[in-house]
Design an enzyme around this catalytic site. Structure first.
Site, PDB file in Angstrom:
ATOM      1  N   HIS A   1       0.826  14.183   5.736  1.00  0.00           N
ATOM      2  CA  HIS A   1       0.318  12.981   6.384  1.00  0.00           C
ATOM      3  C   HIS A   1      -0.730  13.337   7.431  1.00  0.00           C
ATOM      4  O   HIS A   1      -0.478  14.156   8.314  1.00  0.00           O
ATOM      5  CB  HIS A   1       1.465  12.210   7.050  1.00  0.00           C
TER       6      HIS A   1
ATOM      7  N   HIS B   1       3.783  -1.119   4.235  1.00  0.00           N
ATOM      8  CA  HIS B   1       2.412  -1.312   4.694  1.00  0.00           C
ATOM      9  C   HIS B   1       1.718  -2.279   3.744  1.00  0.00           C
ATOM     10  O   HIS B   1       1.551  -1.979   2.564  1.00  0.00           O
ATOM     11  CB  HIS B   1       1.684   0.042   4.706  1.00  0.00           C
TER      12      HIS B   1
ATOM     13  N   MET C   1      -3.150  12.560  13.002  1.00  0.00           N
ATOM     14  CA  MET C   1      -1.824  13.160  12.959  1.00  0.00           C
ATOM     15  C   MET C   1      -1.901  14.333  12.004  1.00  0.00           C
ATOM     16  O   MET C   1      -2.725  14.332  11.088  1.00  0.00           O
ATOM     17  CB  MET C   1      -0.784  12.177  12.453  1.00  0.00           C
TER      18      MET C   1
ATOM     19  N   HIS D   1       0.836  -1.192   0.000  1.00  0.00           N
ATOM     20  CA  HIS D   1       0.000   0.000   0.000  1.00  0.00           C
ATOM     21  C   HIS D   1       0.875   1.247   0.000  1.00  0.00           C
ATOM     22  O   HIS D   1       0.670   2.150  -0.785  1.00  0.00           O
ATOM     23  CB  HIS D   1      -0.941   0.000   1.198  1.00  0.00           C
ATOM     24  N   HIS D   2       1.852   1.274   0.908  1.00  0.00           N
ATOM     25  CA  HIS D   2       2.849   2.330   0.838  1.00  0.00           C
ATOM     26  C   HIS D   2       4.140   1.878   1.507  1.00  0.00           C
ATOM     27  O   HIS D   2       4.149   0.877   2.236  1.00  0.00           O
ATOM     28  CB  HIS D   2       2.334   3.647   1.428  1.00  0.00           C
TER      29      HIS D   2
ATOM     30  N   HIS E   1      -4.411  11.068   9.241  1.00  0.00           N
ATOM     31  CA  HIS E   1      -5.168   9.822   9.117  1.00  0.00           C
ATOM     32  C   HIS E   1      -6.443  10.174   8.358  1.00  0.00           C
ATOM     33  O   HIS E   1      -6.344  10.855   7.352  1.00  0.00           O
ATOM     34  CB  HIS E   1      -5.367   9.187  10.490  1.00  0.00           C
TER      35      HIS E   1
ATOM     36  N   GLN F   1      10.067   0.465   5.815  1.00  0.00           N
ATOM     37  CA  GLN F   1       8.761   0.077   6.353  1.00  0.00           C
ATOM     38  C   GLN F   1       7.786  -0.118   5.195  1.00  0.00           C
ATOM     39  O   GLN F   1       7.645   0.769   4.342  1.00  0.00           O
ATOM     40  CB  GLN F   1       8.228   1.170   7.280  1.00  0.00           C
TER      41      GLN F   1
HETATM   42 CU    CU Z   1      -0.384   2.445   3.468  1.00  0.00          CU
HETATM   43 CU    CU Z   2       0.157   8.785  11.325  1.00  0.00          CU
END
Ligand code: CU
Ligand code: CU
Length: 339
Positions: free
Chosen positions: A216, A147, A292, A71-72, A218, A145
């Site tokens: 960024h 996702h 966030m 996803h990312h 949510h 990282q």
């Molecule tokens: Cu993602």
């Molecule tokens: Cu966040």
């Protein structure tokens, strides 16, 4: 890190990149070690330790991923990693109930230096610009990282090696890249539109050349915008847009087109316009129920080091607003909240 075995494989790419810049650029693959995600909405991290006996300069990030799988992805620079395992669960959005052991990407010195989403192409830094890693730099580890949102495609037992090819050189770059992270604490009351705002004066004697930004939030974010604020001779603030974006669109680094310079005594400022239809207060935090407000500014400076300052955070609503900040006037209220 084992830098050399990639050389033969990518000799051709090497040649073309090299002739372009006049110095040798090599590739290092930072990929998931054939993982098999076993639950939806999983965040996995894998680290590499950078050779601390010499400096390297990352000049480009070439994604090796497709939106069907990942996803990312985020790439963190760390002083120390969040875990000593080869792969660990590093879910920011993980709910508190998650029983498995999880750890953040970095333990110390966390900074995001690359982001990928939605089949974004390779990110090449501007000419002669590099992220300094290894040696005596603050980035001793790189942590990838990924996702994994949906995991249906792994049901047949297949594995994944999403990641990035780092394009790097050992030739010291004249221009060093850095990332300044603007954000807020605070809360969003129920059923309202709230502004989460921050601002900071640049106190270091360096000329900052912003070239990319990332936003960024949510799920409540509508618009995130970032500005350079500079008072004119009459004391009226001139607000110059660095970037603004819909934070629910792919959260990668987008280029800043204009040649905007930020220098000592300028102010950098960011606003997240958040809309809550919830019946309860939403707090800043890491899970899906929280919010966030982040604006990442990627820049380069001439000279030995990027900004000492890595963050610009405020206490956020209801304690901090631009309109109550003595340093700020002429606020572009409407422009900062519309796309
Ligand atoms: Cu993602
Ligand atoms: Cu966040």
């Amino acid at each position: 890190m084992a830098f050399y075995h990639m050389l033969l494989w990518f000799g051709i790419a090497l040649l073309s990149v090299a002739s372009l810049n006049g110095y040798k650029v090599e590739r290092y693959s930072l990929l998931m070690p054939n993982v098999r995600p076993n639950k939806p909405e999983l965040y996995l991290c894998t680290p590499i330790k950078v050779n601390f006996t010499r400096n390297y300069y990352i000049v480009g990030f070439e994604p090796n991923a497709s939106m069907n799988t990942a996803h990312h992805m985020l790439l963190y620079g760390c002083k120390t990693p969040g875990s000593s395992k080869p792969v660990w669960d590093c879910g920011e959005m993980a709910s508190e109930e998650s029983t498995e052991e999880s750890a953040s990407p970095c333990n110390l010195g966390s900074q995001v230096i690359y982001a990928w989403a939605r089949d974004a192409p390779m990110l090449r830094l501007p000419k002669d610009v590099g992220f300094e890693v290894g040696g005596n730099s603050p980035i001793q580890y790189l942590v990838l990282q990924v996702h994994y949102a949906h995991i249906d495609k792994f049901k047949d037992g297949s594995r994944d090696n999403s990641g990035v090819f780092l394009h790097y050189t050992e030739r010291p770059m004249q221009r060093l890249a850095g990332v300044l992270l603007l954000g807020t604490a605070g809360l969003i009351p129920p059923k309202t539109v709230e502004y989460m705002e921050t601002s900071c004066e640049i106190k270091e004697n360096k000329t900052i050349h912003p070239f990319a930004f990332r936003t960024h939030t949510h799920s409540l974010g509508k618009v995130v915008s970032g500005y350079r604020v500079r008072a004119n001779e009459r004391g009226i603030d001139e607000w110059t847009l660095l970037g603004k974006h819909d934070p629910l669109k792919p959260q990668m680094f987008y280029p800043i087109q204009n040649d905007i310079k930020i220098h000592k005594s300028d102010i950098v400022a960011a606003r997240c316009t958040m809309e809550s239809r919830r019946n309860s207060i939403t707090y800043i935090g890491a899970t899906n129920k929280d919010e966030m407000c982040n604006f990442y500014l990627m820049y380069w400076v001439e000279g030995k080091s990027p900004l000492e300052q890595k963050y610009c955070f405020s206490r956020g609503p209801p304690l901090y607003y631009w309109s109550r900040d003595q340093e700020l006037n002429n606020i572009p209220n409407r422009e900062a909240s519309t796309l």
